[in-house]
Design a protein around this motif. Structure first.
Motif, mmCIF file in Angstrom:
data_model
loop_
_atom_site.group_PDB
_atom_site.id
_atom_site.type_symbol
_atom_site.label_atom_id
_atom_site.label_comp_id
_atom_site.label_asym_id
_atom_site.label_seq_id
_atom_site.Cartn_x
_atom_site.Cartn_y
_atom_site.Cartn_z
ATOM 1 N N ILE A 48 4.295 0.661 -2.888
ATOM 2 C CA ILE A 48 5.228 0.968 -3.977
ATOM 3 C C ILE A 48 6.416 0.005 -3.939
ATOM 4 N N PRO A 49 6.747 -0.640 -5.062
ATOM 5 C CA PRO A 49 7.872 -1.594 -5.113
ATOM 6 C C PRO A 49 9.231 -0.893 -5.104
ATOM 7 N N VAL A 50 10.155 -1.448 -4.322
ATOM 8 C CA VAL A 50 11.500 -0.893 -4.227
ATOM 9 C C VAL A 50 12.517 -2.029 -4.251
ATOM 10 N N LEU A 51 13.644 -1.775 -4.885
ATOM 11 C CA LEU A 51 14.794 -2.679 -4.866
ATOM 12 C C LEU A 51 15.871 -2.060 -3.987
ATOM 13 N N ILE A 52 16.561 -2.885 -3.189
ATOM 14 C CA ILE A 52 17.616 -2.355 -2.331
ATOM 15 C C ILE A 52 18.916 -3.105 -2.583
ATOM 16 N N ARG A 73 9.665 -0.538 5.301
ATOM 17 C CA ARG A 73 8.483 -1.342 5.644
ATOM 18 C C ARG A 73 7.442 -0.482 6.362
ATOM 19 N N GLU A 74 7.903 0.347 7.304
ATOM 20 C CA GLU A 74 6.975 1.216 8.022
ATOM 21 C C GLU A 74 6.268 2.179 7.075
ATOM 22 N N ALA A 75 6.953 2.594 6.020
ATOM 23 C CA ALA A 75 6.374 3.509 5.037
ATOM 24 C C ALA A 75 5.440 2.811 4.059
ATOM 25 N N GLY A 76 5.383 1.473 4.115
ATOM 26 C CA GLY A 76 4.500 0.730 3.230
ATOM 27 C C GLY A 76 5.111 0.326 1.913
ATOM 28 N N ALA A 77 6.410 0.531 1.745
ATOM 29 C CA ALA A 77 7.066 0.093 0.507
ATOM 30 C C ALA A 77 7.177 -1.420 0.485
ATOM 31 N N LEU A 99 -0.771 -5.038 1.965
ATOM 32 C CA LEU A 99 -0.864 -3.594 1.838
ATOM 33 C C LEU A 99 -2.117 -3.188 1.075
ATOM 34 N N ASP A 100 -2.539 -4.001 0.111
ATOM 35 C CA ASP A 100 -3.808 -3.740 -0.577
ATOM 36 C C ASP A 100 -4.987 -3.852 0.392
ATOM 37 N N ARG A 101 -4.928 -4.822 1.289
ATOM 38 C CA ARG A 101 -6.004 -4.962 2.279
ATOM 39 C C ARG A 101 -6.029 -3.752 3.216
ATOM 40 N N GLU A 102 -4.850 -3.280 3.590
ATOM 41 C CA GLU A 102 -4.787 -2.096 4.439
ATOM 42 C C GLU A 102 -5.374 -0.885 3.712
#
Length: 539
Positions: free
Chosen positions: A116-120, A155-159, A100-103
């Motif tokens: 952005i980090p997320v826990l599920i 994932r699609e949102a970049g989380a 995601l950093d490369r993107e």
């Protein structure tokens, strides 16, 4: 079974850990601070917008942010106060963050959650190296065959999904005498505001993780109270959406008539962004057909004047369980009025008409819904049916049944299923009295935009002998109706968090978020935990 007793389903599950008896507090993570508008002293306690600004400026990378959260989990969750909120870490999290950093460097941003980090919660299927178990040892080691729609949307949102959170096992649909926040696989989650007290549940780990600052965002799930109750008890924001706004596909179920996933965060702004990322229609979940056009830009609702001119019913029949909590909420009602709200004392009608029938519906739906999940998302699991799960628990009673039984599983196994006339009658009863003759009736009769009340009681002592000890709860009306419910930190009783709830009719998330945000910004009640061993009753 009375309505108040039923809240146990939304609030329960437990394992014993040795807890210190004194009132000594553990030092919070460096810079721990609530973030409701002002800059945070630690980037880990900041919200999405502040973290994104740092990444946009080149002062922070997703990789660094993920690594810092992983370090905090090691220091706070697995050592130090040992909150035990995280049941499993994603071994691919750093690699995902690097991609995601490369993107970002290439000018490709997927959205406001990029990096952005997320826990599920560990009942949400992920097609990766992590297991999906609902906390049960019967599913230990079982990886899902595909992503839940919610995981796919993240994932699609970049989380970056950095791990899964502990929960009340089977989302607390296992026993009539369970202890919240315990699972056979994960053990006991502890409340960051007093380590010997309970987190409530079933989204126990998601709530505790947010309170302790173990990720930027978290996802929980609710059938009745399982988002809003732990959110209130752990001093964070929780949103239970309208049924069908967020897909249930790939989430280990209790009952399709009430189940939903939703945001659990430290601020209303973060919850709005997260809800926008996970909402939307899913061809695998027919209930989300109505979500077309309803999945709005919820961040646009974040207005400081969100309470101005709003006519709000104060649900007085959900006061009275605790004089101390009532006093906190009465003080907050003055803030609502100061922000331009018009308050009307009301009684939500017919809340006593669906206590028994709610449980009947959940038990009837549990077995067929669970078995459908196992066929579709866990075809290689050693358990295929509810009967298999019951037998596994009996065979492994020393680990699974050491503190409480599996009465709900047994009762669900005996139900005839979805074609039963008694089930259909109970479901119709629930919808009638919670919707058109419940929430919708009082909103229409009094020309209201929303209802407010205390979310529930304060955290109780975790007790493996007597089980959970509840105060009041405002969860059932919105849960049974399938209507939206937002809880926001409102203050403290003896250092234990108290939440205030905003409830509306179907698809009014944006309006409720606006009210909740205006209240939050005017009150700024949340303060971070310091992980005391117990409550200081002399304070």
């Amino acid at each position: 079974m009375k309505r108040r007793d039923f809240v146990r389903l939304g609030l329960s599950a437990g394992v014993s850990t040795s807890m210190a008896a004194g009132a000594a507090a553990v030092a919070p993570p460096a810079g721990a601070a609530g973030n409701h508008g002002a800059a945070s002293s630690s980037i880990l306690d900041a919200g999405v917008q502040e973290q994104q600004a740092q990444m946009a400026a080149g002062k922070l990378s997703s990789r660094s942010l993920v690594q810092q959260y992983l370090a905090r989990i090691a220091a706070v969750d697995k050592a130090g106060p040992r909150i035990n909120a995280v049941i499993e870490l994603n071994p691919e999290a750093v690699a995902i963050a690097e991609q995601l950093d490369r993107e970002r460097k290439a000018g490709k941003l997927r959205g406001p959650l990029h990096g952005i980090p997320v826990l599920i919660k560990d009942n949400i299927a992920t097609f990766d190296a992590m297991c999906t178990t609902a906390g049960s040892l019967a599913l230990a080691g079982v990886r899902a065959s595909k992503d839940a729609f919610v995981a796919q949307k993240l994932r699609e949102a970049g989380a970056v999904i950095i791990g899964k959170t502990n929960l009340s096992e089977w989302a607390n649909m296992r026993s009539t005498h369970s202890v919240s926040g315990w699972s056979g696989r994960g053990g006991q989650t502890r409340n960051p505001y007093a380590l010997d007290r309970n987190t409530s549940g079933s989204s126990s780990g998601s709530a505790a993780a947010m309170a302790a600052g173990l990720a930027t965002l978290a996802i929980g799930t609710e059938t009745d109270g399982s988002i809003v109750s732990p959110a209130s008890t752990c001093g964070i924001v929780g949103i239970k959406p309208t049924l069908g706004l967020v897909s249930r596909s790939g989430i280990i179920p209790i009952a399709h008539s009430q189940d939903t996933a939703g945001p659990m965060t430290r601020s209303v702004a973060d919850a709005a962004l997260l809800l926008g990322a996970i909402a939307g229609s899913d061809p695998r979940d027919a209930a989300t057909g109505d979500a077309q056009g309803k999945a709005a830009d919820f961040a646009a609702a974040l207005r400081l004047d969100g309470l101005k001119g709003k006519r709000i019913g104060v649900a007085r029949n959900f006061f009275g369980s605790s004089p101390a909590i009532d006093a906190v909420i009465e003080n907050e009602l003055a803030i609502l009025k100061a922000q331009g709200a018009i308050l009307v004392d009301v009684q939500v009608p017919n809340v006593d008409k669906y206590g028994d029938s709610e449980l009947d519906v959940l038990l009837a739906e549990f077995r067929p819904d669970l078995e459908a999940y196992l066929r579709d998302y866990a075809p290689h699991a050693p358990v295929k049916t509810m009967a298999d799960v019951i037998a596994f628990n009996e065979k492994n009673a020393g680990r699974e049944l050491q503190f409480f039984g599996q009465e709900h599983l047994v009762a669900a196994q005996k139900k005839p299923g979805l074609i039963d006339a008694a089930y259909r009658e109970a479901l119709a009863n629930n919808h009638r009295y919670s919707r058109e003759e419940g929430i919708d009736k009082i909103l229409k009769d009094e020309k209201l935009d929303a209802l407010v009340a205390p979310t529930g009681g304060t955290a109780w002592l975790t007790d493996y002998i007597n089980g959970d000890h509840y105060g009041g709860s405002f969860s059932s009306p919105a849960a049974v109706a399938g209507y939206p419910h937002v809880t926001v930190p409102a203050g403290y009783v003896q250092g234990l968090p108290v939440g205030i709830s905003f409830v509306g009719t179907a698809w009014t998330e944006a309006s409720l978020i606006g009210m909740a945000y205006a209240y939050e910004q005017a009150s700024l009640r949340r303060r971070p935990p310091v992980f005391p061993a117990t409550v200081n009753l002399k304070a």
